[in-house]
Design an enzyme around this catalytic site. Sequence first.
Site, PDB file in Angstrom:
ATOM      1  N   CYS A  41       1.832 -17.966  -8.932  1.00 27.12           N
ATOM      2  CA  CYS A  41       1.265 -19.091  -8.714  1.00 27.12           C
ATOM      3  C   CYS A  41       0.562 -19.433 -10.139  1.00 27.12           C
ATOM      4  CB  CYS A  41       0.616 -19.079  -7.458  1.00 27.12           C
ATOM      5  SG  CYS A  41      -0.474 -20.541  -7.304  1.00 27.12           S
ATOM      6  N   CYS A  73      19.665 -28.450 -13.523  1.00 20.21           N
ATOM      7  CA  CYS A  73      18.995 -29.637 -12.999  1.00 20.21           C
ATOM      8  C   CYS A  73      17.551 -29.836 -13.986  1.00 20.21           C
ATOM      9  CB  CYS A  73      18.509 -29.643 -11.735  1.00 20.21           C
ATOM     10  SG  CYS A  73      17.361 -28.110 -11.258  1.00 20.21           S
ATOM     11  N   CYS A  75       2.144 -23.230  -2.547  1.00 21.75           N
ATOM     12  CA  CYS A  75       1.972 -21.763  -2.579  1.00 21.75           C
ATOM     13  C   CYS A  75       1.221 -21.520  -1.368  1.00 21.75           C
ATOM     14  CB  CYS A  75       0.966 -21.523  -3.798  1.00 21.75           C
ATOM     15  SG  CYS A  75       0.099 -19.979  -3.550  1.00 21.75           S
ATOM     16  N   HIS A 130       1.222 -27.415  -5.331  1.00 21.20           N
ATOM     17  CA  HIS A 130       2.268 -28.034  -5.345  1.00 21.20           C
ATOM     18  C   HIS A 130       3.201 -27.246  -6.229  1.00 21.20           C
ATOM     19  CE1 HIS A 130       5.507 -30.821  -5.021  1.00 21.20           C
ATOM     20  NE2 HIS A 130       5.470 -30.686  -6.520  1.00 21.20           N
ATOM     21  N   HIS A 190      10.194 -28.647  -4.712  1.00 19.66           N
ATOM     22  CA  HIS A 190      10.835 -29.061  -3.512  1.00 19.66           C
ATOM     23  C   HIS A 190      12.019 -27.953  -3.294  1.00 19.66           C
ATOM     24  CE1 HIS A 190       8.923 -32.703  -4.583  1.00 19.66           C
ATOM     25  NE2 HIS A 190       8.736 -32.739  -2.986  1.00 19.66           N
ATOM     26  N   ASP A 211      21.579 -27.597  -1.260  1.00 17.96           N
ATOM     27  CA  ASP A 211      22.757 -27.516  -2.320  1.00 17.96           C
ATOM     28  C   ASP A 211      22.677 -26.092  -2.990  1.00 17.96           C
ATOM     29  OD1 ASP A 211      20.725 -28.013  -4.077  1.00 17.96           O
ATOM     30  OD2 ASP A 211      21.688 -29.873  -4.750  1.00 17.96           O
ATOM     31  N   ARG A 223      18.157 -24.309  -2.482  1.00 19.66           N
ATOM     32  CA  ARG A 223      17.875 -24.431  -4.018  1.00 19.66           C
ATOM     33  C   ARG A 223      16.210 -24.774  -4.023  1.00 19.66           C
ATOM     34  NH1 ARG A 223      17.880 -28.953  -7.797  1.00 19.66           N
ATOM     35  NH2 ARG A 223      18.806 -30.235  -5.986  1.00 19.66           N
ATOM     36  N   CYS A 244      13.610 -25.840  -6.181  1.00 18.80           N
ATOM     37  CA  CYS A 244      13.471 -26.345  -7.667  1.00 18.80           C
ATOM     38  C   CYS A 244      12.119 -26.636  -7.702  1.00 18.80           C
ATOM     39  CB  CYS A 244      14.286 -27.650  -7.176  1.00 18.80           C
ATOM     40  SG  CYS A 244      14.200 -28.679  -8.748  1.00 18.80           S
TER      41      CYS A 244
HETATM   42 ZN    ZN Z   1      -1.349 -20.220  -5.355  1.00 15.68          ZN
END
Ligand code: ZN
Length: 137
Positions: A47, A65, A96, A102, A105, A109, A117, A119
Amino acid sequence: MAKIKKTAEQWREQLDEHTYRITREAATERPFTGQYYDFSEEGTYHCVCCGAALFLSNSKYDAGCGWPSFTQPLAEQAVEEHLDTSHFMVRTEVVCQQCDAHLGHVFTDGPGENGLRYCINSASLDFVAKEGADGED
Ligand SMILES: [Zn+2]
């Protein structure tokens, strides 16, 4: 694990504007612009806000992607998942566990057994190369 709580101002001091917007305001970096979408060294992704270990390179794969994609977090308790209904979509946000940054997501798939997945924004991650990899020492 104890939560890390900081005020918006403290995070702003620690993070640059781009990183702040993504990790603390849930912005998304533009695809194919991040540091790690096309990156396959062996190591651990931490993080960027609190340093918690989140993902391992051996669960990273190229989803095409434009964001780093993982089949699973390093440990189930490393991340938390929340329902996200912003932008007129229903998605599952990944944050986290330790500092609520943040990350990105999770979608269903993925190629692995669990079909997931993760992402993740490159800007939310800090890569630490595996010791001994790359001929160090
Ligand atoms: Zn963190």
